[in-house]
Design an enzyme around this catalytic site. Structure first.
Site, mmCIF file in Angstrom:
data_model
loop_
_atom_site.group_PDB
_atom_site.id
_atom_site.type_symbol
_atom_site.label_atom_id
_atom_site.label_comp_id
_atom_site.label_asym_id
_atom_site.label_seq_id
_atom_site.Cartn_x
_atom_site.Cartn_y
_atom_site.Cartn_z
ATOM 1 N N PRO A 10 0.706 -1.110 0.092
ATOM 2 C CA PRO A 10 0.130 0.171 0.002
ATOM 3 C C PRO A 10 0.840 1.369 0.103
ATOM 4 C CG PRO A 10 -0.166 -1.165 2.049
ATOM 5 C CD PRO A 10 0.381 -1.950 0.867
ATOM 6 N N ASN A 11 0.041 2.270 -0.876
ATOM 7 C CA ASN A 11 1.112 3.582 -0.821
ATOM 8 C C ASN A 11 2.075 3.748 -1.708
ATOM 9 O OD1 ASN A 11 -1.207 4.762 0.987
ATOM 10 N ND2 ASN A 11 -0.123 3.788 2.533
ATOM 11 N N ARG A 18 4.743 11.053 -2.718
ATOM 12 C CA ARG A 18 4.793 10.606 -1.178
ATOM 13 C C ARG A 18 6.091 10.755 -0.442
ATOM 14 N NH1 ARG A 18 4.575 4.329 1.061
ATOM 15 N NH2 ARG A 18 4.192 4.954 3.238
ATOM 16 N N TYR A 23 11.254 8.731 0.628
ATOM 17 C CA TYR A 23 11.147 7.555 -0.312
ATOM 18 C C TYR A 23 11.860 7.847 -1.834
ATOM 19 C CZ TYR A 23 7.896 5.704 2.924
ATOM 20 O OH TYR A 23 7.532 5.130 4.239
ATOM 21 N N ASN A 74 8.084 -5.607 -1.254
ATOM 22 C CA ASN A 74 8.076 -4.577 -0.360
ATOM 23 C C ASN A 74 6.666 -4.477 0.247
ATOM 24 O OD1 ASN A 74 8.090 -2.044 1.101
ATOM 25 N ND2 ASN A 74 9.076 -0.981 -0.483
ATOM 26 N N ALA A 77 3.223 -1.030 4.674
ATOM 27 C CA ALA A 77 2.938 -0.928 6.062
ATOM 28 C C ALA A 77 2.519 -2.098 6.586
ATOM 29 C CB ALA A 77 1.861 0.034 6.283
ATOM 30 N N GLU A 101 12.720 -9.506 1.347
ATOM 31 C CA GLU A 101 12.017 -8.219 1.862
ATOM 32 C C GLU A 101 12.927 -7.129 1.471
ATOM 33 O OE1 GLU A 101 11.138 -8.682 5.961
ATOM 34 O OE2 GLU A 101 10.443 -6.695 6.116
ATOM 35 N N HIS A 103 12.963 -2.623 1.519
ATOM 36 C CA HIS A 103 12.294 -1.357 2.008
ATOM 37 C C HIS A 103 13.186 -0.202 1.472
ATOM 38 C CE1 HIS A 103 9.658 -3.260 4.763
ATOM 39 N NE2 HIS A 103 10.705 -3.937 5.061
ATOM 40 N N ARG A 110 13.412 4.794 12.014
ATOM 41 C CA ARG A 110 12.492 5.632 11.932
ATOM 42 C C ARG A 110 11.341 5.525 13.165
ATOM 43 N NH1 ARG A 110 9.621 4.978 6.474
ATOM 44 N NH2 ARG A 110 8.445 7.002 7.085
HETATM 45 C C1 DQA Z 1 8.358 1.005 3.413
HETATM 46 C C2 DQA Z 1 8.528 1.401 4.922
HETATM 47 C C3 DQA Z 1 7.276 0.974 5.863
HETATM 48 O O1 DQA Z 1 7.391 1.203 7.100
HETATM 49 C C4 DQA Z 1 6.128 1.894 5.203
HETATM 50 O O2 DQA Z 1 4.962 1.764 5.754
HETATM 51 C C5 DQA Z 1 6.182 1.882 3.676
HETATM 52 C C6 DQA Z 1 7.449 1.802 3.091
HETATM 53 C C7 DQA Z 1 9.835 1.300 2.621
HETATM 54 O O3 DQA Z 1 9.885 0.941 1.347
HETATM 55 O O4 DQA Z 1 10.654 2.052 3.338
HETATM 56 O O5 DQA Z 1 4.847 2.271 3.195
HETATM 57 O O6 DQA Z 1 8.130 -0.493 3.244
#
Ligand code: DQA
Length: 145
Positions: A10-11, A18, A23, A74, A77, A101, A103, A110
């Protein structure tokens, strides 16, 4: 040619606009091109997807399980609380599919709620904090190992 699923939660459709200070400026479409061209260099077929839905993400992991595909994930959240996604990821081991995984940011640097991943314990490896370059590192790791 080996096929890899690159799945984004998501997002991440909002990449570029964003929180660019966290990011970066690359958009999702840039990320898709970057992963596809890295895959082409490595002789891998890379299928990059993004969803805001936990249900859809779990179905894609199940697809990887059924087709014995490696996954770069990825979970966004969902990383921090989705036991349903973790259970799906745990299945991958029994089909010998590897899971990396990824990120973009370094969640450990963070907010406290980002410090725990429910996915990491069932992943083959974790890459965090290298921006979208982390996806290329993950594809290279799958290619070289
Ligand atoms: C994320 C880190 C997560 O904490 C966050 O909720 C994201 C992006 C990252 O790519 O740094 O949406 O996975």
């Amino acid at each position: 040619m080996s096929k890899v699923l690159v799945l984004n939660g998501p997002n991440l459709n909002m990449l570029g606009s964003r929180e660019p200070e966290v990011y970066g400026n690359a958009t999702l479409s840039h990320l898709i091109d970057f992963c596809t061209s890295t895959g082409a260099e490595l002789g891998m077929e890379v299928d990059v997807r993004q969803t805001n839905s936990e249900d859809e993400l779990i179905r894609w992991i199940q697809e990887a399980f059924e087709q014995k595909l490696d996954v770069v994930l990825n979970p966004a959240a969902f990383t921090h609380y989705s036991y349903a996604l973790r259970d799906a990821c745990a299945m991958l081991k029994s089909s010998n599919s590897r899971l990396i995984e990824v990120h973009i940011s370094n969640p450990h640097a963070r907010e406290t709620f980002r410090h725990n991943s429910v996915i990491s314990a069932v992943a083959s490896g974790v890459i965090a904090g290298f921006g979208i370059q982390g996806y290329a590192l993950a594809l290279r790791a799958l290619h070289d190992n």
